[in-house]
Design a protein around this motif. Structure first.
Motif, mmCIF file in Angstrom:
data_model
loop_
_atom_site.group_PDB
_atom_site.id
_atom_site.type_symbol
_atom_site.label_atom_id
_atom_site.label_comp_id
_atom_site.label_asym_id
_atom_site.label_seq_id
_atom_site.Cartn_x
_atom_site.Cartn_y
_atom_site.Cartn_z
ATOM 1 N N UNK A 317 0.859 -1.182 0.000
ATOM 2 C CA UNK A 317 0.000 0.000 0.000
ATOM 3 C C UNK A 317 0.893 1.229 0.000
ATOM 4 N N UNK A 318 0.797 2.024 -1.042
ATOM 5 C CA UNK A 318 1.643 3.209 -1.201
ATOM 6 C C UNK A 318 0.822 4.466 -0.979
ATOM 7 N N UNK A 319 1.250 5.262 0.042
ATOM 8 C CA UNK A 319 0.578 6.531 0.341
ATOM 9 C C UNK A 319 1.480 7.723 0.078
ATOM 10 N N UNK A 320 2.758 7.576 0.405
ATOM 11 C CA UNK A 320 3.709 8.678 0.308
ATOM 12 C C UNK A 320 3.972 9.025 -1.155
ATOM 13 N N UNK A 321 3.811 10.288 -1.551
ATOM 14 C CA UNK A 321 4.049 10.676 -2.942
ATOM 15 C C UNK A 321 5.465 10.365 -3.408
ATOM 16 N N UNK A 322 6.452 10.460 -2.500
ATOM 17 C CA UNK A 322 7.839 10.160 -2.899
ATOM 18 C C UNK A 322 7.991 8.681 -3.245
ATOM 19 N N UNK A 323 7.346 7.791 -2.440
ATOM 20 C CA UNK A 323 7.429 6.366 -2.726
ATOM 21 C C UNK A 323 6.715 6.032 -4.040
ATOM 22 N N UNK A 324 5.579 6.704 -4.267
ATOM 23 C CA UNK A 324 4.844 6.473 -5.514
ATOM 24 C C UNK A 324 5.675 6.938 -6.708
ATOM 25 N N UNK A 325 6.367 8.064 -6.556
ATOM 26 C CA UNK A 325 7.199 8.590 -7.634
ATOM 27 C C UNK A 325 8.378 7.666 -7.920
ATOM 28 N N UNK A 326 8.955 7.069 -6.858
ATOM 29 C CA UNK A 326 10.059 6.126 -7.050
ATOM 30 C C UNK A 326 9.587 4.899 -7.830
ATOM 31 N N UNK A 338 0.183 9.261 -11.371
ATOM 32 C CA UNK A 338 0.186 10.541 -10.668
ATOM 33 C C UNK A 338 0.559 10.301 -9.211
ATOM 34 N N UNK A 339 1.714 10.758 -8.793
ATOM 35 C CA UNK A 339 2.192 10.505 -7.429
ATOM 36 C C UNK A 339 1.354 11.213 -6.372
ATOM 37 N N UNK A 340 0.591 12.219 -6.768
ATOM 38 C CA UNK A 340 -0.230 12.966 -5.806
ATOM 39 C C UNK A 340 -1.649 12.402 -5.702
ATOM 40 N N UNK A 341 -1.967 11.379 -6.486
ATOM 41 C CA UNK A 341 -3.336 10.862 -6.526
ATOM 42 C C UNK A 341 -3.493 9.558 -5.750
ATOM 43 N N UNK A 342 -2.526 9.245 -4.869
ATOM 44 C CA UNK A 342 -2.609 8.010 -4.092
ATOM 45 C C UNK A 342 -3.721 8.083 -3.050
ATOM 46 N N UNK A 343 -3.892 7.029 -2.250
ATOM 47 C CA UNK A 343 -2.996 5.862 -2.187
ATOM 48 C C UNK A 343 -3.277 4.866 -3.311
ATOM 49 N N UNK A 390 3.310 -5.768 -12.874
ATOM 50 C CA UNK A 390 2.852 -5.070 -11.671
ATOM 51 C C UNK A 390 1.489 -4.449 -11.962
ATOM 52 N N UNK A 391 0.555 -4.657 -11.038
ATOM 53 C CA UNK A 391 -0.790 -4.097 -11.149
ATOM 54 C C UNK A 391 -0.946 -3.013 -10.083
ATOM 55 N N UNK A 392 -1.304 -1.804 -10.508
ATOM 56 C CA UNK A 392 -1.422 -0.661 -9.601
ATOM 57 C C UNK A 392 -2.874 -0.180 -9.632
ATOM 58 N N UNK A 393 -3.542 -0.187 -8.451
ATOM 59 C CA UNK A 393 -4.959 0.128 -8.368
ATOM 60 C C UNK A 393 -5.178 1.292 -7.399
ATOM 61 N N UNK A 394 -5.841 2.373 -7.825
ATOM 62 C CA UNK A 394 -6.213 3.432 -6.870
ATOM 63 C C UNK A 394 -7.202 2.879 -5.841
ATOM 64 N N UNK A 395 -7.018 3.216 -4.567
ATOM 65 C CA UNK A 395 -7.879 2.683 -3.516
ATOM 66 C C UNK A 395 -8.241 3.783 -2.520
ATOM 67 N N UNK A 396 -9.258 3.501 -1.697
ATOM 68 C CA UNK A 396 -9.662 4.391 -0.614
ATOM 69 C C UNK A 396 -8.908 3.986 0.650
ATOM 70 N N UNK A 397 -8.188 4.907 1.244
ATOM 71 C CA UNK A 397 -7.364 4.592 2.410
ATOM 72 C C UNK A 397 -8.196 4.101 3.578
ATOM 73 N N UNK A 398 -9.392 4.678 3.796
ATOM 74 C CA UNK A 398 -10.215 4.312 4.941
ATOM 75 C C UNK A 398 -10.613 2.841 4.905
#
Length: 420
Positions: A317-326, A338-343, A390-398
């Protein structure tokens, strides 16, 4: 409209009483929504069962193709009829002659009590509604796409026919209107019984869950002594395996998805589309509470990894924009992620190239499991190659706070991955 016979619901309830021989016209404000007139006739009878028999006898001899059927009012019935009182539907605008006919018919009955009968004006007779319902199976490929019709019911109270279809988009209303003249008496119920999950079962809740208390000579199981189901064309499952319909046994607990229409008998009779036999294993699995479900949207799948980036079997689970950008940099997808559109949920692993099934929705359960459907590794004729992705899915953090495992995973041959 064609005449015919099909399923219809006749309700039974308690009785009421009034004065013999009187006819009253309630104010217009009390009329039911789909009637232009209501007249109340008080008919002599010993009890309500006798009253119903009287009305049936009278309608057969006196109504002359205007019988809209009868029902007993409940607390949810619109109009002046109180709970327990009988309503006789009449397919005519002017009810005065009908009321006089019923009053005259009642004068020949020797009974101390009288009961109110509400005569309602409706547009269609009971036979017209039943005939339309019977016609639907004959119009496969004309009124609707082949296989889209799942069943239907006639509702005397609302003077309508309810039709159950896979989707309203599969219906050709223009063709129906050309044949029937009007569709104002038809309501639609869309069903997902034809939409199956990875286990072969419909995604909607079953229509009935109960125990097979008997199997009659025709091979039809009786559910909880209330419903006989026809299973000759049903898909029957047990522990995720499809079995023959005649393998259903007395005493088994089952889930049943039906065509939606029932024959008004005792017990009722209906047609099963799908039957799932519950075992200790499946019943235990069904105890989980579904906390959240959502479509998988705007996912990114990366199957062309750089040589220096090895796909590991992992779920993160990626929340940090820096980790998403990496991650975006490592996978060379900076223009897509988009690194700002996480998690984001990032699951990495491999799959067979011959059965690339894409997940369409996710479900989160109370045991901490996130399921992806359909199962991306549950393909047919898959070979044994291993293609990293790798599969990357936008999710709701809550909602992700409850998740501990991904199951089934879209990775290699592993059925679960812990969420890091």
């Amino acid at each position: 409209m064609k005449k015919g016979i099909a399923a219809v619901f006749i309700l039974l309830a308690a009785c009421g009483q009034g004065e013999e021989g009187s006819i009253t016209n309630p104010d217009d404000d009390n009329n039911t929504e789909d009637t232009s007139e209501t007249i109340v006739v008080h008919v002599p009878a010993e009890n309500q069962d006798d009253l119903i028999e009287t009305l049936r006898s009278w309608s057969e001899t006196e109504l002359d193709n205007s019988d809209g059927g009868l029902f007993i009012a409940t607390d949810n019935t619109d109009g002046p009829a109180e709970e327990g009182e009988i309503v006789q539907q009449i397919a005519a605008e002017d009810l005065s002659e009908t009321a006089e006919s019923l009053e005259a018919y009642g004068e020949a009955i020797d009974a101390e009590e009288t009961f109110p009968v509400h005569l309602n004006s409706v547009s269609y007779t009971r036979e017209e509604l039943l005939g339309t319902l019977e016609q639907f199976p004959e119009e496969d490929g004309s009124w609707y796409e082949e296989g889209a019709f799942l069943g239907g019911s006639v509702f005397i109270q609302s003077n309508t026919v309810e039709i159950r279809v896979t989707s309203k988009e599969d219906v050709n209303e223009s063709a129906m209107e050309k044949d029937l003249g009007s569709l104002d008496f038809i309501s639609w119920e869309e069903s997902s019984s034809s939409v199956r999950g990875p286990d072969g079962l419909p995604e909607e809740e079953p229509d009935h869950t109960g125990t097979v208390t008997n199997i009659n000579e025709e091979g039809r199981p009786l559910i909880d002594n209330d419903l006989y189901i026809t299973i000759i064309d049903a898909d029957v499952f047990k522990e995720d395996e499809q079995i023959a319909p005649d393998e259903i046994e007395e005493g088994e607990d089952v889930q049943v998805w039906t065509a939606g229409s029932y024959l008004d008998s005792d017990p009722q009779q209906g047609e099963a589309l799908v039957v799932n036999i519950l075992t200790e294993e499946t019943e235990e699995a069904d105890t989980r509470e579904q906390l959240f479900t959502a479509p998988v949207e705007k996912e990114i799948k990366v199957s062309d990894h750089a040589e220096e980036v090895a796909a590991q079997d992992s779920a993160v689970l990626l929340e940090d924009p820096d980790e998403i950008e990496q991650l975006a940099y490592a996978l060379q997808i900076k223009d897509r992620l988009d690194s700002e559109a996480g998690p984001y949920l990032a699951a990495s692993g491999g799959e067979s190239g011959t059965c690339p099934v894409e997940p369409e929705k996710m479900q989160i359960y109370s045991d901490g499991t996130l399921e992806l459907h359909p199962d991306p590794i549950d393909g047919q004729n898959c070979n044994s190659d291993y293609n990293p992705y790798t599969l990357i899915i936008p999710v709701e953090l809550s909602f992700m706070e409850e998740v501990e495992m991904i199951d089934p995973t879209p990775v290699s041959d592993r059925m679960q991955l812990p969420l890091e």
